[in-house]
Design a protein around this motif. Structure first.
Motif, PDB file in Angstrom:
ATOM      1  N   ALA A   1      -2.349 -23.692 -16.583  1.00 21.77           N
ATOM      2  CA  ALA A   1      -1.383 -23.237 -17.576  1.00 21.77           C
ATOM      3  C   ALA A   1       0.001 -23.646 -17.114  1.00 21.77           C
ATOM      4  O   ALA A   1       0.261 -23.716 -15.915  1.00 21.77           O
ATOM      5  N   ASP A   2       0.878 -23.978 -18.069  1.00 22.20           N
ATOM      6  CA  ASP A   2       2.237 -24.319 -17.655  1.00 22.20           C
ATOM      7  C   ASP A   2       3.251 -23.342 -18.235  1.00 22.20           C
ATOM      8  O   ASP A   2       4.431 -23.615 -18.264  1.00 22.20           O
ATOM      9  N   GLY A   3       2.785 -22.211 -18.682  1.00 28.32           N
ATOM     10  CA  GLY A   3       3.708 -21.231 -19.243  1.00 28.32           C
ATOM     11  C   GLY A   3       3.745 -21.272 -20.762  1.00 28.32           C
ATOM     12  O   GLY A   3       4.174 -20.319 -21.403  1.00 28.32           O
ATOM     13  N   PHE A   4       3.291 -22.376 -21.342  1.00 33.05           N
ATOM     14  CA  PHE A   4       3.313 -22.489 -22.797  1.00 33.05           C
ATOM     15  C   PHE A   4       1.917 -22.727 -23.357  1.00 33.05           C
ATOM     16  O   PHE A   4       1.678 -22.589 -24.540  1.00 33.05           O
ATOM     17  N   ARG A   5       0.999 -23.170 -22.520  1.00 29.92           N
ATOM     18  CA  ARG A   5      -0.356 -23.457 -22.974  1.00 29.92           C
ATOM     19  C   ARG A   5      -1.327 -23.185 -21.824  1.00 29.92           C
ATOM     20  O   ARG A   5      -0.926 -23.170 -20.658  1.00 29.92           O
ATOM     21  N   LEU A   6      -2.572 -22.990 -22.195  1.00 32.53           N
ATOM     22  CA  LEU A   6      -3.602 -22.658 -21.212  1.00 32.53           C
ATOM     23  C   LEU A   6      -4.842 -23.448 -21.564  1.00 32.53           C
ATOM     24  O   LEU A   6      -5.237 -23.532 -22.727  1.00 32.53           O
TER      25      LEU A   6
ATOM     26  N   TYR B   1       1.819 -30.838 -27.149  1.00 38.40           N
ATOM     27  CA  TYR B   1       0.757 -29.968 -26.657  1.00 38.40           C
ATOM     28  C   TYR B   1      -0.482 -30.098 -27.537  1.00 38.40           C
ATOM     29  O   TYR B   1      -1.610 -30.157 -27.050  1.00 38.40           O
TER      30      TYR B   1
ATOM     31  N   MET C   1       0.998 -21.719 -27.293  1.00 40.75           N
ATOM     32  CA  MET C   1       1.942 -20.771 -27.873  1.00 40.75           C
ATOM     33  C   MET C   1       2.711 -21.461 -28.986  1.00 40.75           C
ATOM     34  O   MET C   1       3.056 -22.637 -28.876  1.00 40.75           O
ATOM     35  N   PRO C   2       2.994 -20.746 -30.067  1.00 44.46           N
ATOM     36  CA  PRO C   2       3.690 -21.373 -31.192  1.00 44.46           C
ATOM     37  C   PRO C   2       5.181 -21.527 -30.890  1.00 44.46           C
ATOM     38  O   PRO C   2       5.689 -20.975 -29.919  1.00 44.46           O
TER      39      PRO C   2
END
Lengths: 376, 588
Positions: free
Chosen positions: A172-177, A332, A371-372
């Motif tokens: 995960a990079d904080g915005f997607r997993l 993403y 994440m949107p």
């Protein structure tokens, strides 16, 4: 040291290990490759102290010995050698390696092998055996979601967990997993959980060729390292210290809207949208329209840029649940679609500000959360 | 050694160390006393850079003979009665330490006569010991002779710099005070020769020339701004005139020279994107402010101050100077003394197109800088990059001549020749275009996978709490999560993959420094993109149509003279200079 090797083998070995060379280091020996005779073969090793790669190649050994020489010099030189045979002779006094092939003879100044950092020699007796093809696909589907921001080192790694006969990778990079599971051929007695740098896994995926049956993985106790072995290559990497975020909590348990859509069509629409979105904030909007009794549902994919213009693509889809307008970072979305192999994907979400879940249809082992974005 | 009270001489020498560290600090204390005494003329005489002698004579109120012994005591002053007075100090001095301190490290003679007394009185202090007062004949006012400074403090003496350096410090100090008090006549005599003199007629530009030299003095831009209770006057250098250090940035606050002030940062802010890295402007700025708003009792030599509402003052200084700068930002011009065909050094000490530059003089005065003065206006103006109302000061119409070396464009303007760097010029054009597009659009937010909790230092936290409602406009979703703790749920896309906590801190810094939030990040991102990907490069052949289009676009820019990184986009060769170079006009 006096050995003779095949030019082809040496060139291949150098290209594998040189990825771990640290070309700019205050320790000169890290820019070098270790050459050492090892049980009838020639061992090539390189390390940048975080990642180390060793490769063994067949050799005719006339005299045992070891040295280190600059990676760039040796690789470039061997690449140009026409003769199938290359003989390497070390002058131990001057630490000069004579490289001879056909009519060409070269002397490369080296550094004593004693200065080269020792790489671990693990015991592969109770190694975990993983199918190469599975492992490569896992890495490909997960590692790209790891962060490149050094401020949060934990997120630069991939969480690898093994429990019984299931291995799970998450990044995960904080915005997607990205989470991917695979089944092992045999159950493992101990549970393993380690954060492996994404870079090391990408290197591993590059080295392991599909022809090999399995990759062996060992985590030597108390060393903070992981060692992978595949055929005649060994890769050792430092593990990342820290606690990986509890990603299970992040994965939504339910959804209000589920869209089934052709992977290729959505990917193509994303690539088109990105041409416009990349000029601005990388925003792509998905306008998910409900399927009615008679007409099919559809998703309108659009991007807009003040500079270049705008784009809109309609893709047919089966939409269950509520219609929705949601925005994502197009990069993403594209990156996850590129690693999904199934013909259809499902996009599940609940609201414009709720996470979106992307799953390949018919493959329960992979899921991706994005994440949107919202616009002011 | 047992503990004992220090002898008074020792104590006052220690105190003197804080106030008096070099000849210039003696001059500063004495000149400030003279100014506090209402002097109209102040003459300073030094010998051997002040080591031998410093004499400051004024025509102020003077000190009554009876008060002289007290005047040279420590903590004796006429300027302050109670502690409450400390909060609205209108005099330069107030600590009552200067004379005692100076007296303790030199041989000091004080002669003074008040207006209503017939004779003057004299007191002599040697190494801190005062002799009895004698009656002498003297003009009205006070003369203080300080001889053999530091004769009893060899350590200090050893640390003095070369005579030249010490003298330059005195020169600079006096010139700056002269600038701050243009209605007072200053004279500096070194040995027998008079080195600096002002007329006291209130003309600051003349004094400026004495401080920086005639050429530089001519180019300095005047700042004049007023806003509820704050008044900023003075001079700043145009963007093309820089120094490699901040030493030439001078701030006077209520007539007091303050060397260490956050206002320097405010000034540098105004030059943002206009200066090259490592270059600093010259400035002499005078801030007038209600004495209650500023605390001067921070540092013994009063070199530091604190403001009650620092943000407001910071933003006022930054805005006012930026406005003056944008309005009169000149183009670097080659100095006439330089050989055109020699090295192409772009010198900073350059001459502005002067009013008498031949036949075009009528047209050129609208953007000539000399004597340029801005009307006082107290409206709000965007600080950075955003469109400004300076169209009248933009480029004149240019006639394209052609491209040189596939890198520069040559154009003719009403007052000479312009060499334009095509890459820098195109960068500026694209930068302004993109900034405008971004200004019209909301900042997109990227939600975080898991909310991140950040703890901020208390004062940053209170700044942020006050702005929470406005944060969504900048792409943040932040809620309070306990004392000084915040939860970040979304951050602006602008920051890419950066740490959300770092992004939030950057935003809070913007708020604290009263900048347009995220403007720096946006500017940097756009400037980088423009430079790398979009702008034409040096070495690229441009068709005449492309060249013309670039010139027209540049003419329409808000600040066409520099690229977003602060390098000049053009060099100006004035008609006047060409004539001199060709020997048509005598080189003066």
């Amino acid at each position: 040291m006096k050995v003779t090797v095949l030019q082809e083998n040496l060139a291949r070995g150098l290209s594998i290990v040189s990825r771990a060379v640290s070309p700019r280091s205050t320790l000169p020996v890290l820019a070098n490759i270790l050459l050492a005779t090892d049980d009838g073969r020639l061992r090539l090793s390189a390390t940048n102290l975080e990642l180390g790669i060793t490769c063994w190649i067949g050799a005719k050994i006339e005299e045992e010995g070891s040295t280190t020489v600059p990676s760039r010099t040796l690789s470039d030189l061997v690449g140009t050698m026409p003769d199938p045979q290359v003989s390497l002779t070390l002058n131990a006094q001057t630490q000069t390696l004579n490289v001879r092939s056909g009519s060409s003879t070269n002397d490369i100044k080296g550094i004593d092998a004693q200065e080269f950092p020792p790489l671990p020699v693990p015991d592969f007796a109770d190694a975990i055996q993983i199918n190469v093809a599975d492992f490569k696909e896992m890495i490909q589907q997960v590692a790209f979601a790891a962060s490149t921001d050094e401020a949060r080192p934990v997120l630069m790694g991939v969480l690898v967990q093994v429990e019984k006969d299931v291995v799970t990778m998450a990044a995960a990079d904080g915005f997607r997993l990205s989470v991917r599971k695979a089944t092992l051929s045999s159950a493992v007695p101990q549970t393993i959980s380690a954060i492996i740098p994404a870079r090391a896994l990408n290197e591993l995926a590059r080295i392991a060729s599909d022809g090999e049956p399995s990759i062996q993985m060992v985590l030597p106790k108390g060393r903070g390292q992981v060692v992978f072995h595949v055929k005649d290559v060994e890769l050792v990497s430092q593990l990342i210290d820290g606690t990986f975020p509890d990603y299970q909590q992040i994965i939504p348990r339910s959804y209000k809207s589920r869209t089934l859509i052709a992977t290729a069509s959505l990917l193509k629409a994303c690539r088109q949208a990105e041409i416009f979105a990349r000029e601005g904030s990388n925003v792509v909007r998905l306008n998910i329209k409900n399927s009615g009794e008679l007409q099919p549902g559809e998703v309108e994919i659009s991007a807009h840029s003040e500079e270049t213009g705008s784009n809109e693509t309609l893709v047919e889809a089966t939409v269950e649940g509520i219609p929705l307008l949601i925005a994502f970072n197009v990069k993403y979305l594209r990156e996850v679609l590129e690693v999904i192999k199934t013909p259809n994907v499902a996009v599940e979400t609940s609201a414009a500000n709720a996470p979106g879940v992307v799953r390949p249809v018919g493959d329960d082992d992979f899921l991706h959360v994005i994440m949107p974005m919202h616009l002011g | 050694m047992s503990i004992h009270l220090l002898a008074p001489e020792v104590a006052s020498q220690i105190a003197a160390g804080e106030v008096v560290e070099r000849p210039a600090s003696v001059v500063k204390e004495l000149v400030e006393n003279a100014l506090d005494a209402g002097a109209k003329t102040i003459s300073v005489t030094i010998q051997e850079a002040g080591r031998r002698l410093i004499e400051v004579a004024d025509d102020g109120r003077g000190i009554p003979a009876g008060e002289l012994p007290l005047a040279v005591e420590r903590h004796a002053t006429s300027k302050l009665a109670s502690a409450a007075d400390l909060f609205h100090i209108s005099t330069l001095g107030f600590r009552g330490e200067a004379l005692a301190s100076i007296g303790s490290v030199s041989r000091m003679t004080l002669v003074s006569r008040t207006n209503d007394s017939v004779t003057g009185a004299k007191i002599r202090v040697e190494a801190g010991r005062a002799n009895p007062v004698e009656a002498v004949g003297a003009p009205v006012g006070t003369q203080i002779r300080v001889e053999d400074l530091f004769h009893n403090v060899p350590a200090r003496l050893k640390f003095l710099k070369q005579d030249l350096t010490e003298r330059r410090a005195v020169d600079g100090l006096l010139a700056r005070y002269a600038l701050a008090y243009p209605q007072v006549r200053f004279r500096l005599t070194d040995g027998a020769t008079s080195t600096f003199q002002t007329s006291g007629d209130g003309d600051r530009r003349a004094i400026l020339a004495a401080l920086y030299g005639v050429e530089v003095g001519k180019q300095m831009l005047e700042v004049l701004a007023e806003e509820d209770g704050l008044r900023l006057t003075g001079f700043i250098s145009p963007a093309a005139l820089t120094r490699s250090n901040r030493k030439e940035i001078t701030f006077f606050i209520n007539g007091r020279w303050v060397s260490d002030t956050p206002l320097t940062q405010a000034l540098l802010q105004a030059y943002h994107t206009l200066l090259m890295v490592g270059r600093f402007p010259l400035a002499a700025l005078f801030l007038e402010i209600d004495p209650e708003e500023v605390d001067v009792n921070v540092h013994p030599a009063k070199a530091e101050v604190r403001f009650r509402s620092q943000d407001r003052i910071f933003s006022f200084v930054s805005r006012s100077t930026r406005r003056a700068l944008l309005a009169y930002s000149p183009i670097p011009a080659l100095p006439p003394t330089q050989n055109l065909w020699g090295g192409g050094q772009l010198s900073v000490g350059s001459e502005q197109s002067s009013g008498n530059s031949g036949q075009w003089s009528e047209n050129s005065d609208q953007w000539s800088v000399e004597g340029g003065q801005l009307p006082v206006e107290s409206g709000q103006l965007p600080v950075n990059g955003a469109p400004t109302q300076t169209a009248a000061f933009n480029l004149p119409l240019l006639r394209l001549i052609g491209q040189v070396g596939t890198t520069y464009l040559i154009a003719e303007g009403p007052d000479g020749l312009y060499l334009i760097d095509q890459h820098a010029a195109h960068e500026r054009v694209l930068f302004e275009k993109l900034m405008l597009q971004h200004a019209q659009k909301n900042i997109a937010a990227q939600a975080l996978l898991a909310p991140l909790v950040v703890t901020l230092p208390p004062q940053s936290a209170s700044v942020l709490s006050g702005q929470l409602a406005a944060l969504s406009r900048f792409g943040f979703a932040v809620t309070e999560f306990g004392p000084n703790t915040f939860q970040i749920r979304a951050m602006p896309v602008l920051f890419g993959n950066a740490d959300p906590a770092a992004a939030l801190r950057a935003l809070v810094e913007d708020f604290e420094e009263d900048e347009t939030p995220l403007q720096n990040e946006l500017e940097a991102k756009i400037a980088g993109r423009v430079c790398k990907r979009l702008a034409v490069k040096a070495g690229q052949t441009l068709s005449p149509a492309e060249q013309r289009a670039l010139l027209i676009d540049l003419e329409n820019c808000d600040s066409p003279r520099t690229c977003p990184h602060g390098r000049p986009t053009m060099i100006h060769l004035s008609v006047d200079m060409l004539e001199r170079q060709f020997g048509r006009k005598g080189a003066r």
